[in-house]
Design an enzyme around this catalytic site. Sequence first.
Site, short mmCIF file in Angstrom:
data_model
loop_
_atom_site.label_atom_id
_atom_site.label_comp_id
_atom_site.label_asym_id
_atom_site.label_seq_id
_atom_site.Cartn_x
_atom_site.Cartn_y
_atom_site.Cartn_z
N GLY A 10 59.22 83.77 -25.52
CA GLY A 10 59.14 82.35 -25.84
C GLY A 10 59.89 82.08 -27.13
O GLY A 10 60.92 82.70 -27.40
N GLY A 13 59.51 85.39 -29.45
CA GLY A 13 60.04 86.58 -28.76
C GLY A 13 61.54 86.47 -28.51
O GLY A 13 62.29 87.42 -28.76
N ASN A 99 49.84 85.44 -33.95
CA ASN A 99 49.05 84.93 -35.06
C ASN A 99 47.65 85.52 -35.05
O ASN A 99 47.20 86.08 -34.05
CB ASN A 99 48.99 83.40 -34.99
N LYS A 176 48.02 84.22 -43.97
CA LYS A 176 48.66 83.46 -42.89
C LYS A 176 47.59 82.69 -42.10
O LYS A 176 47.79 81.55 -41.70
CB LYS A 176 49.43 84.44 -41.96
N ASN A 180 47.25 78.78 -41.05
CA ASN A 180 47.14 78.33 -39.65
C ASN A 180 45.83 77.58 -39.36
O ASN A 180 45.83 76.62 -38.58
CB ASN A 180 47.23 79.53 -38.70
N1 LIG Z 1 56.51 79.16 -32.53
C1 LIG Z 1 56.36 79.39 -33.82
O1 LIG Z 1 56.97 78.68 -34.65
C2 LIG Z 1 55.46 80.51 -34.31
C3 LIG Z 1 55.56 80.87 -35.66
C4 LIG Z 1 54.81 81.95 -36.11
C5 LIG Z 1 53.96 82.62 -35.24
N2 LIG Z 1 53.85 82.23 -33.94
C6 LIG Z 1 52.93 83.01 -33.07
O2 LIG Z 1 53.73 83.85 -32.25
C7 LIG Z 1 53.07 84.05 -30.97
C8 LIG Z 1 54.02 83.59 -29.86
O3 LIG Z 1 54.19 82.17 -30.02
P1 LIG Z 1 55.40 81.35 -29.37
O4 LIG Z 1 55.43 80.05 -30.07
O5 LIG Z 1 56.61 82.18 -29.30
O6 LIG Z 1 54.82 81.14 -27.89
P2 LIG Z 1 55.58 80.58 -26.59
O7 LIG Z 1 56.86 79.88 -26.99
O8 LIG Z 1 54.56 79.84 -25.81
O9 LIG Z 1 56.01 81.90 -25.83
C9 LIG Z 1 55.11 82.75 -25.17
C10 LIG Z 1 55.87 83.42 -24.07
O10 LIG Z 1 55.04 84.39 -23.44
C11 LIG Z 1 55.34 84.35 -22.05
N3 LIG Z 1 54.29 85.03 -21.30
C12 LIG Z 1 52.97 84.71 -21.16
N4 LIG Z 1 52.35 85.62 -20.39
C13 LIG Z 1 53.29 86.53 -20.03
C14 LIG Z 1 53.27 87.71 -19.25
N5 LIG Z 1 52.14 88.13 -18.65
N6 LIG Z 1 54.43 88.40 -19.08
C15 LIG Z 1 55.58 87.99 -19.66
N7 LIG Z 1 55.66 86.88 -20.43
C16 LIG Z 1 54.52 86.16 -20.62
C17 LIG Z 1 55.47 82.86 -21.76
O11 LIG Z 1 56.07 82.68 -20.51
P3 LIG Z 1 56.39 81.23 -19.87
O12 LIG Z 1 57.85 81.03 -20.19
O13 LIG Z 1 56.11 81.39 -18.42
O14 LIG Z 1 55.49 80.24 -20.55
C18 LIG Z 1 56.34 82.47 -22.96
O15 LIG Z 1 57.71 82.71 -22.68
C19 LIG Z 1 51.78 83.23 -31.04
O16 LIG Z 1 50.70 84.04 -31.44
C20 LIG Z 1 52.09 82.18 -32.11
O17 LIG Z 1 50.93 81.68 -32.74
C21 LIG Z 1 54.59 81.19 -33.45
#
Ligand SMILES: NC(=O)c1ccc[n+]([C@@H]2O[C@H](COP(=O)([O-])OP(=O)(O)OC[C@H]3O[C@@H](n4cnc5c(N)ncnc54)[C@H](OP(=O)(O)O)[C@@H]3O)[C@@H](O)[C@H]2O)c1
Length: 299
Positions: A10, A13, A99, A176, A180
């Site tokens: 996502g 990642g 997180n 952190k 959050n």
């Molecule tokens: N975004 C930010 O700015 C940010 C900053 C710091 C920390 N974080 C933390 O980082 C973590 C990830 O956040 P994010 O924002 O990157 O989340 P996200 O954009 O929602 O991405 C999550 C990804 O995981 C995939 N996924 C879920 N189940 C899966 C499985 N069984 N197999 C393969 N892929 C799977 C989802 O697939 P789909 O494409 O099908 O939905 C999506 O691509 C979280 O804990 C968040 O709190 C985020």
Amino acid sequence: MSHIALIGPGAIGSTLLAWLAQNPSHQTAACVRTPFQSIEVETPEKKIVATPRILTGPQDVAGPVDWVLVATKAYDAAGAAQWFPKLIGPQTRVAILQNGVEHVERFAPFVAREKILPVIVDLPAERTAPGRVRQRGRGKVTVPENDAGRAFAELFSGTPLELIVAQDFLSAAWRKLCINAPGAVSAILLKPSSVANDPVVAESMRAIIREAIAVGRAEGATLEDKIADDVVAGYRNAPPDSMNSMHADRVAGRPMEIDARNGVIVRLGRKHGIATPYNEMTVALLTALSNNSNGGKTN
Ligand SMILES: NC(=O)c1ccc[n+]([C@@H]2O[C@H](COP(=O)([O-])OP(=O)(O)OC[C@H]3O[C@@H](n4cnc5c(N)ncnc54)[C@H](OP(=O)(O)O)[C@@H]3O)[C@@H](O)[C@H]2O)c1
């Protein structure tokens, strides 16, 4: 040559995998739920493109890799773990890029604790489509100071990401969480970070943070009182329309990381006999809101 498989491409990642893939000595694979052809990330410096191997299910996995990176939301841990049996061998390390403060506890049911590396990511990013991400600011990644942490940091050498190998990772993770946890207020009110300019709202945010500080200290973290004011000031100084990820998840009708960001403060508070009424109320309200919108998937 390092073989790296990223589960959950996502916002976070895809950005980290795209940076890793710029190094020709890394062989990268994305374990996806929603397939795509390539990754494109608009970073503050430039657009980067990557074409990792796309794996659509464990049946596509050729064999164990050196590194498994997990960047699903915290509530998708069990789904992510379905990839583990094919990806993890005796030498594999598993980095959890999520997180919260329970990276190891969350994945201990699925993989030996000593293989798990907790990672804190500070990187504002949002997904615009599968495999497409906008990185809105510079990225900082924190790992514990140990062999696995140092090896993980080495994977990113040559990238503009700042890798911090922290002697006191526990305190860094709780800091952190202190940032959050009050983000829940925006998610409840559906108002961006500028809502912290309201003195009454700001005091509720401070109360949520003070509970996190008390519980974090009981867990062994070193946390100064002034974190509460600093975090509220950070929300006030953010671009007025900036939306934290919990707020963004609620707006998009996605599940929210309620347990990883607020529930954990309540649960660990109970363990230490520390009252956490503000976080308890936050969890109750967000759970009720998400029961109305997504069938009750909340943590
Ligand atoms: N975004 C930010 O700015 C940010 C900053 C710091 C920390 N974080 C933390 O980082 C973590 C990830 O956040 P994010 O924002 O990157 O989340 P996200 O954009 O929602 O991405 C999550 C990804 O995981 C995939 N996924 C879920 N189940 C899966 C499985 N069984 N197999 C393969 N892929 C799977 C989802 O697939 P789909 O494409 O099908 O939905 C999506 O691509 C979280 O804990 C968040 O709190 C985020």
